[in-house]
Design a protein around this motif. Sequence first.
Motif, PDB file in Angstrom:
ATOM      1  N   LEU A  71       0.837  -1.204   0.000  1.00  0.00           N
ATOM      2  CA  LEU A  71       0.000   0.000   0.000  1.00  0.00           C
ATOM      3  C   LEU A  71       0.872   1.254   0.000  1.00  0.00           C
ATOM      4  N   ALA A  72       1.946   1.236   0.769  1.00  0.00           N
ATOM      5  CA  ALA A  72       2.841   2.397   0.816  1.00  0.00           C
ATOM      6  C   ALA A  72       3.462   2.671  -0.560  1.00  0.00           C
ATOM      7  N   GLU A  73       3.853   1.616  -1.273  1.00  0.00           N
ATOM      8  CA  GLU A  73       4.433   1.792  -2.612  1.00  0.00           C
ATOM      9  C   GLU A  73       3.381   2.290  -3.601  1.00  0.00           C
ATOM     10  N   ALA A  74       2.180   1.741  -3.510  1.00  0.00           N
ATOM     11  CA  ALA A  74       1.098   2.184  -4.390  1.00  0.00           C
ATOM     12  C   ALA A  74       0.753   3.646  -4.114  1.00  0.00           C
ATOM     13  N   ALA A  75       0.765   4.029  -2.840  1.00  0.00           N
ATOM     14  CA  ALA A  75       0.468   5.422  -2.479  1.00  0.00           C
ATOM     15  C   ALA A  75       1.541   6.367  -3.014  1.00  0.00           C
ATOM     16  N   ALA A  76       2.796   5.946  -2.947  1.00  0.00           N
ATOM     17  CA  ALA A  76       3.884   6.767  -3.494  1.00  0.00           C
ATOM     18  C   ALA A  76       3.720   6.926  -5.006  1.00  0.00           C
ATOM     19  N   GLU A  77       3.340   5.838  -5.666  1.00  0.00           N
ATOM     20  CA  GLU A  77       3.090   5.912  -7.110  1.00  0.00           C
ATOM     21  C   GLU A  77       1.900   6.830  -7.396  1.00  0.00           C
ATOM     22  N   ALA A  78       0.854   6.728  -6.585  1.00  0.00           N
ATOM     23  CA  ALA A  78      -0.328   7.588  -6.758  1.00  0.00           C
ATOM     24  C   ALA A  78       0.042   9.050  -6.587  1.00  0.00           C
ATOM     25  N   ASN A  79       0.881   9.338  -5.616  1.00  0.00           N
ATOM     26  CA  ASN A  79       1.320  10.710  -5.387  1.00  0.00           C
ATOM     27  C   ASN A  79       2.073  11.246  -6.594  1.00  0.00           C
ATOM     28  N   ASP A  80       2.927  10.400  -7.167  1.00  0.00           N
ATOM     29  CA  ASP A  80       3.667  10.783  -8.367  1.00  0.00           C
ATOM     30  C   ASP A  80       2.712  11.049  -9.536  1.00  0.00           C
ATOM     31  N   LEU A  81       1.735  10.174  -9.715  1.00  0.00           N
ATOM     32  CA  LEU A  81       0.742  10.364 -10.779  1.00  0.00           C
ATOM     33  C   LEU A  81      -0.040  11.657 -10.575  1.00  0.00           C
ATOM     34  N   ALA A  82      -0.429  11.930  -9.334  1.00  0.00           N
ATOM     35  CA  ALA A  82      -1.179  13.159  -9.042  1.00  0.00           C
ATOM     36  C   ALA A  82      -0.325  14.390  -9.337  1.00  0.00           C
ATOM     37  N   ALA A 111      -2.175   3.810   5.962  1.00  0.00           N
ATOM     38  CA  ALA A 111      -3.470   4.042   5.304  1.00  0.00           C
ATOM     39  C   ALA A 111      -3.859   5.512   5.356  1.00  0.00           C
ATOM     40  N   TYR A 112      -3.715   6.134   6.522  1.00  0.00           N
ATOM     41  CA  TYR A 112      -4.103   7.546   6.637  1.00  0.00           C
ATOM     42  C   TYR A 112      -3.215   8.435   5.769  1.00  0.00           C
ATOM     43  N   ARG A 113      -1.946   8.100   5.681  1.00  0.00           N
ATOM     44  CA  ARG A 113      -1.040   8.856   4.806  1.00  0.00           C
ATOM     45  C   ARG A 113      -1.419   8.649   3.335  1.00  0.00           C
ATOM     46  N   ALA A 114      -1.809   7.416   3.001  1.00  0.00           N
ATOM     47  CA  ALA A 114      -2.166   7.079   1.616  1.00  0.00           C
ATOM     48  C   ALA A 114      -3.402   7.840   1.138  1.00  0.00           C
ATOM     49  N   ILE A 115      -4.313   8.168   2.036  1.00  0.00           N
ATOM     50  CA  ILE A 115      -5.507   8.924   1.638  1.00  0.00           C
ATOM     51  C   ILE A 115      -5.104  10.208   0.923  1.00  0.00           C
ATOM     52  N   GLY A 116      -4.135  10.915   1.464  1.00  0.00           N
ATOM     53  CA  GLY A 116      -3.660  12.139   0.826  1.00  0.00           C
ATOM     54  C   GLY A 116      -2.877  11.873  -0.446  1.00  0.00           C
ATOM     55  N   GLN A 117      -2.042  10.848  -0.412  1.00  0.00           N
ATOM     56  CA  GLN A 117      -1.227  10.546  -1.586  1.00  0.00           C
ATOM     57  C   GLN A 117      -2.088  10.117  -2.776  1.00  0.00           C
ATOM     58  N   PHE A 118      -3.179   9.414  -2.495  1.00  0.00           N
ATOM     59  CA  PHE A 118      -4.113   9.009  -3.545  1.00  0.00           C
ATOM     60  C   PHE A 118      -5.070  10.144  -3.930  1.00  0.00           C
ATOM     61  N   ARG A 119      -5.029  11.236  -3.166  1.00  0.00           N
ATOM     62  CA  ARG A 119      -5.955  12.374  -3.361  1.00  0.00           C
ATOM     63  C   ARG A 119      -7.413  11.908  -3.237  1.00  0.00           C
ATOM     64  N   TYR A 120      -7.677  11.069  -2.242  1.00  0.00           N
ATOM     65  CA  TYR A 120      -9.011  10.513  -1.984  1.00  0.00           C
ATOM     66  C   TYR A 120      -9.870  11.537  -1.247  1.00  0.00           C
ATOM     67  N   ARG A 121     -10.432  12.484  -1.932  1.00  0.00           N
ATOM     68  CA  ARG A 121     -11.276  13.485  -1.283  1.00  0.00           C
ATOM     69  C   ARG A 121     -12.552  12.854  -0.712  1.00  0.00           C
ATOM     70  N   GLN A 122     -12.992  11.741  -1.283  1.00  0.00           N
ATOM     71  CA  GLN A 122     -14.205  11.092  -0.790  1.00  0.00           C
ATOM     72  C   GLN A 122     -13.956  10.276   0.480  1.00  0.00           C
ATOM     73  N   LYS A 123     -12.738  10.271   0.986  1.00  0.00           N
ATOM     74  CA  LYS A 123     -12.408   9.519   2.200  1.00  0.00           C
ATOM     75  C   LYS A 123     -12.161  10.451   3.393  1.00  0.00           C
ATOM     76  N   VAL A 156      -0.939  14.975   7.815  1.00  0.00           N
ATOM     77  CA  VAL A 156      -0.167  15.162   6.576  1.00  0.00           C
ATOM     78  C   VAL A 156      -1.103  15.050   5.368  1.00  0.00           C
ATOM     79  N   SER A 157      -2.012  14.068   5.399  1.00  0.00           N
ATOM     80  CA  SER A 157      -2.973  13.914   4.301  1.00  0.00           C
ATOM     81  C   SER A 157      -3.933  15.082   4.234  1.00  0.00           C
ATOM     82  N   LEU A 158      -4.403  15.530   5.384  1.00  0.00           N
ATOM     83  CA  LEU A 158      -5.317  16.676   5.405  1.00  0.00           C
ATOM     84  C   LEU A 158      -4.649  17.905   4.804  1.00  0.00           C
ATOM     85  N   ASP A 159      -3.390  18.119   5.136  1.00  0.00           N
ATOM     86  CA  ASP A 159      -2.646  19.243   4.560  1.00  0.00           C
ATOM     87  C   ASP A 159      -2.588  19.119   3.039  1.00  0.00           C
ATOM     88  N   LEU A 160      -2.297  17.935   2.561  1.00  0.00           N
ATOM     89  CA  LEU A 160      -2.208  17.705   1.116  1.00  0.00           C
ATOM     90  C   LEU A 160      -3.553  17.931   0.422  1.00  0.00           C
TER      91      LEU A 160
END
Length: 165
Positions: free
Chosen positions: A3-14, A48-60, A81-85
């Motif tokens: 999940l951490a790797e996927a979130a990092a990739e999601a952050n890069d995509l965003a 998971a909480y960090r990933a919410i921001g990295q994935f830009r999951y506004r619906q979460k 950190v996610s809320l800030d993002l």
Amino acid sequence: MSLAEAAAEANDLADRGAERELATLRSEWADELEGAARSSDYRERAVAYRAIGQFRYRQKLELLRRGLEDESPACRGSALVSLDLLSRDAPGPVNAVRPLLHTLASSDPNQAVRRLAILCLRNGSPQRDTIVLLQGLKEADDQEEELRAAARRIAEALRKKAAAR
């Protein structure tokens, strides 16, 4: 992939604006993220909480609120950190949890969590109660210097934002 790797990739995509690829990655990892946020292991919840921001999951945002109330300082910090993002472009996410941020900023037992809460407040609307809280923190001799300095910077930024309106 974790999940951490996927979130990092999601952050890069965003960051690159690759919305379609980001949406695909979100749908692939949504269930895993939800499961990790409900884990009994604080380390999994923090990821998971960090990933919410990295994935830009506004619906979460409701899930993120749970992270702000987590018993673990690591989880609260990751949620902040996610809320800030998620609130950098619009004040809505911060405004939705402002009372909780005020509580975290003024009385969380963890100093890093308190500073992160103060930093999140900069992305919200410049409301008087927030500015008053931050001014009180910056003037409190019993607070650590880093926290007072953060409160001073954010209070000034919010005053400028309010004056510009």
